[in-house]
Design a protein around this motif. Sequence first.
Motif, PDB file in Angstrom:
ATOM      1  N   GLU A 140       0.829  -1.200   0.000  1.00  8.35           N
ATOM      2  CA  GLU A 140       0.000   0.000   0.000  1.00  8.35           C
ATOM      3  C   GLU A 140       0.866   1.254   0.000  1.00  8.35           C
ATOM      4  OE1 GLU A 140      -3.286   0.425  -0.324  1.00  8.35           O
ATOM      5  OE2 GLU A 140      -3.399  -1.735  -0.696  1.00  8.35           O
ATOM      6  N   GLU A 141       1.994   1.229   0.721  1.00 12.18           N
ATOM      7  CA  GLU A 141       2.842   2.412   0.755  1.00 12.18           C
ATOM      8  C   GLU A 141       3.463   2.682  -0.607  1.00 12.18           C
ATOM      9  OE1 GLU A 141       5.568   1.726   3.884  1.00 12.18           O
ATOM     10  OE2 GLU A 141       6.579   0.044   2.925  1.00 12.18           O
ATOM     11  N   SER A 142       3.749   1.632  -1.366  1.00  8.34           N
ATOM     12  CA  SER A 142       4.270   1.834  -2.722  1.00  8.34           C
ATOM     13  C   SER A 142       3.189   2.368  -3.652  1.00  8.34           C
ATOM     14  CB  SER A 142       4.839   0.527  -3.274  1.00  8.34           C
ATOM     15  OG  SER A 142       5.972   0.108  -2.546  1.00  8.34           O
ATOM     16  N   TRP A 143       1.984   1.804  -3.550  1.00  9.03           N
ATOM     17  CA  TRP A 143       0.880   2.311  -4.375  1.00  9.03           C
ATOM     18  C   TRP A 143       0.629   3.787  -4.093  1.00  9.03           C
ATOM     19  CZ3 TRP A 143      -0.132   0.044  -8.581  1.00  9.03           C
ATOM     20  CH2 TRP A 143      -0.255  -1.351  -8.693  1.00  9.03           C
ATOM     21  N   ALA A 144       0.833   4.204  -2.839  1.00  3.56           N
ATOM     22  CA  ALA A 144       0.576   5.606  -2.475  1.00  3.56           C
ATOM     23  C   ALA A 144       1.457   6.572  -3.254  1.00  3.56           C
ATOM     24  CB  ALA A 144       0.785   5.802  -0.981  1.00  3.56           C
ATOM     25  N   THR A 145       2.642   6.116  -3.681  1.00  4.16           N
ATOM     26  CA  THR A 145       3.561   7.006  -4.385  1.00  4.16           C
ATOM     27  C   THR A 145       3.130   7.285  -5.821  1.00  4.16           C
ATOM     28  OG1 THR A 145       5.015   5.220  -5.200  1.00  4.16           O
ATOM     29  CG2 THR A 145       5.475   6.110  -2.996  1.00  4.16           C
ATOM     30  N   VAL A 146       2.158   6.525  -6.323  1.00 10.89           N
ATOM     31  CA  VAL A 146       1.714   6.713  -7.720  1.00 10.89           C
ATOM     32  C   VAL A 146       0.226   7.013  -7.801  1.00 10.89           C
ATOM     33  CG1 VAL A 146       3.549   5.258  -8.683  1.00 10.89           C
ATOM     34  CG2 VAL A 146       1.379   4.202  -7.998  1.00 10.89           C
ATOM     35  N   THR A 147      -0.378   7.320  -6.666  1.00 14.27           N
ATOM     36  CA  THR A 147      -1.821   7.551  -6.611  1.00 14.27           C
ATOM     37  C   THR A 147      -2.108   9.021  -6.352  1.00 14.27           C
ATOM     38  OG1 THR A 147      -2.190   5.315  -5.757  1.00 14.27           O
ATOM     39  CG2 THR A 147      -3.970   6.900  -5.462  1.00 14.27           C
ATOM     40  N   VAL A 148      -2.952   9.599  -7.194  1.00 12.63           N
ATOM     41  CA  VAL A 148      -3.353  10.996  -7.063  1.00 12.63           C
ATOM     42  C   VAL A 148      -4.875  11.072  -7.118  1.00 12.63           C
ATOM     43  CG1 VAL A 148      -3.180  13.322  -8.021  1.00 12.63           C
ATOM     44  CG2 VAL A 148      -1.221  11.767  -8.178  1.00 12.63           C
ATOM     45  N   PRO A 156       4.509   1.169  -9.460  1.00 10.80           N
ATOM     46  CA  PRO A 156       5.726   1.533  -8.728  1.00 10.80           C
ATOM     47  C   PRO A 156       6.733   0.389  -8.699  1.00 10.80           C
ATOM     48  CG  PRO A 156       3.986   0.952  -7.185  1.00 10.80           C
ATOM     49  CD  PRO A 156       3.369   0.883  -8.554  1.00 10.80           C
ATOM     50  N   GLU A 157       7.991   0.727  -8.846  1.00 17.82           N
ATOM     51  CA  GLU A 157       9.069  -0.272  -8.749  1.00 17.82           C
ATOM     52  C   GLU A 157       9.902   0.027  -7.512  1.00 17.82           C
ATOM     53  OE1 GLU A 157      13.080  -1.535 -11.144  1.00 17.82           O
ATOM     54  OE2 GLU A 157      11.318  -0.992 -12.339  1.00 17.82           O
ATOM     55  N   ARG A 158       9.591  -0.681  -6.444  1.00 18.74           N
ATOM     56  CA  ARG A 158      10.297  -0.459  -5.187  1.00 18.74           C
ATOM     57  C   ARG A 158      11.676  -1.107  -5.241  1.00 18.74           C
ATOM     58  NH1 ARG A 158       7.521  -1.121   0.745  1.00 18.74           N
ATOM     59  NH2 ARG A 158       9.352  -0.679   2.037  1.00 18.74           N
ATOM     60  N   SER A 159      12.609  -0.502  -4.563  1.00 19.10           N
ATOM     61  CA  SER A 159      13.955  -1.063  -4.512  1.00 19.10           C
ATOM     62  C   SER A 159      13.920  -2.453  -3.897  1.00 19.10           C
ATOM     63  CB  SER A 159      14.878  -0.155  -3.693  1.00 19.10           C
ATOM     64  OG  SER A 159      14.930   1.135  -4.251  1.00 19.10           O
ATOM     65  N   LEU A 339      17.324   4.302   2.898  1.00 21.62           N
ATOM     66  CA  LEU A 339      16.660   4.583   1.631  1.00 21.62           C
ATOM     67  C   LEU A 339      15.412   3.725   1.470  1.00 21.62           C
ATOM     68  CD1 LEU A 339      19.620   4.864  -0.892  1.00 21.62           C
ATOM     69  CD2 LEU A 339      18.487   6.659   0.394  1.00 21.62           C
ATOM     70  N   GLY A 340      14.344   4.336   1.012  1.00 22.48           N
ATOM     71  CA  GLY A 340      13.113   3.612   0.720  1.00 22.48           C
ATOM     72  C   GLY A 340      12.463   4.208  -0.512  1.00 22.48           C
ATOM     73  N   GLY A 341      11.226   3.873  -0.712  1.00 27.01           N
ATOM     74  CA  GLY A 341      10.489   4.440  -1.835  1.00 27.01           C
ATOM     75  C   GLY A 341      10.679   3.668  -3.116  1.00 27.01           C
ATOM     76  N   CYS A 342      10.237   4.280  -4.199  1.00 19.52           N
ATOM     77  CA  CYS A 342      10.235   3.626  -5.510  1.00 19.52           C
ATOM     78  C   CYS A 342      11.106   4.427  -6.472  1.00 19.52           C
ATOM     79  CB  CYS A 342       8.810   3.520  -6.041  1.00 19.52           C
ATOM     80  SG  CYS A 342       7.730   2.571  -4.939  1.00 19.52           S
TER      81      CYS A 342
END
Length: 517
Positions: A140-148, A156-159, A339-342
Amino acid sequence: MKKLVCKTTAALLLATLVMASFSACTGGETQTDINLDIDLTQKPTLSVLMPNSGYDDTYINEDPNAQVVEDVTGYHVEYSQLPATNASTTLNLQLIDREPYNAMKLTSAQFADLIAQDVLLDLTPAIEKFGDVLQEVISEESWATVTVDGKIYGIPERSSSDNIQYPIVFRQDWLDELNLNIPTTLEEFRTVLEALKQKMVDDGDTVNAPLTFDMYTPIVWAIAAGFGIYAEWQEYTVDGQTKVLYYMDSPNYADYVDYMADLYADGLIDTEVATNDSATAISKFTNDRAACISTSIWSVSSIVNGLVSGADANTTQENLLGYLRALENEDGEEHANRLGGCSYVTCIPFYMAENAGYVIDWINEKLTDTEEEHNFRDIVIGEEGYHWTYNATEGYIPLSENFSEKDTASYYLTGSNELVYTQYWLARVRKQAELYRAWSLMMEDADEVGVYNVLDWAPPLEEYASYRSIIELYAQDQFFVMMIQDGGSSNLAQYLSTWSSDGGAASTEEINAWYYA
């Protein structure tokens, strides 16, 4: 300020030109509906735009890893790539020309720019119908980075792993010779540098300094941790109010700058750090012109190869390198940048909506990893018994004679299976014993010690996307000005004023509005 106005104007112009160009060729009617009634047994060839790989298009299309993707998904893909320089400008021009890309793998910054320009397709309907695996294996946290506004605009492509990866690497053999331990406090760190400097002088080196790093390191994270600075954007409490601030605007940044300026003035920091590239800094360290280096753990392999010859470079060198993860803060606590995120997002231009279902099915197949279908594993680390072996104690172990064939595998990912990626990816880390030791030391108690950048899990933010490159470059440049020319933080207020007016204040306001919403 002129650069900011030009950049904003250019973004608006792109959005206008893309829409106008498309409308001009369709009689003013745009087709942005995804065809959800497709036959997945009739798979079309997909045209996919990729980041620059350093190789030409023929190479990336003929790479055996591209064939593995085709084998496990059934889709033939024709890859092209952005150039190494001016990639975003090229991307914008290609969108104006309506290049028929079925999918585009972009950096998170490029994705944010296109979101601001409103030229990407809402993928939500296609994901709901064709992306059952995506919905299961992406967090869900990865989806949040591409949701508006509740709409998903990319995959999203997470590390592969949320790493603590910026230590200061020491010559452990030098520390042992001087009977020194890895320092834990700011005071101890200075004392160790002074002792290492004296050793260099005694050995006849009166030119170089013990600590080196490169021009892209305005924050030496292991040192900044001693001042409570752990991430680019993090929460601070100032005058009783808690808010998110950029590191340059943090309450202890002046103290960090003064500390670094004092080290520099006393000959403890390499005089060429403002111009060193990464390779130069590593070369100084491996050629006895520095005793420690602030770098990424991914440089460890190059460092070991520079210090140790032949097959010995692949074995653990515990007596050769030591690692400082983070100095303790004023409360005696250790926290480290994590480091985190996509890093990448795969998205679709709005004018290519018709076949979006096939793209989502293609990515869904790539991320499938079950007892029956190990598609994701096949892509990432290859075949059991040929590329790797497995045991319950160590996990996946690379077979060195063949595993190099998978060096380019991650380039072909367009999303990641977050449930299994880390355990597969560790096979790469195990390719060199010292690298794996370094990673293991850095990741000890990572969940308790690591601190993420607040923006690692943020959706695209329009103001920040517009100003990001300018405010980051300015902060980087002014650090070296303060450390080398100013001799400390005496002019910080002036620099902060410029930083704020050039987008720092607007970005901070937007980030806090999002974070505390």
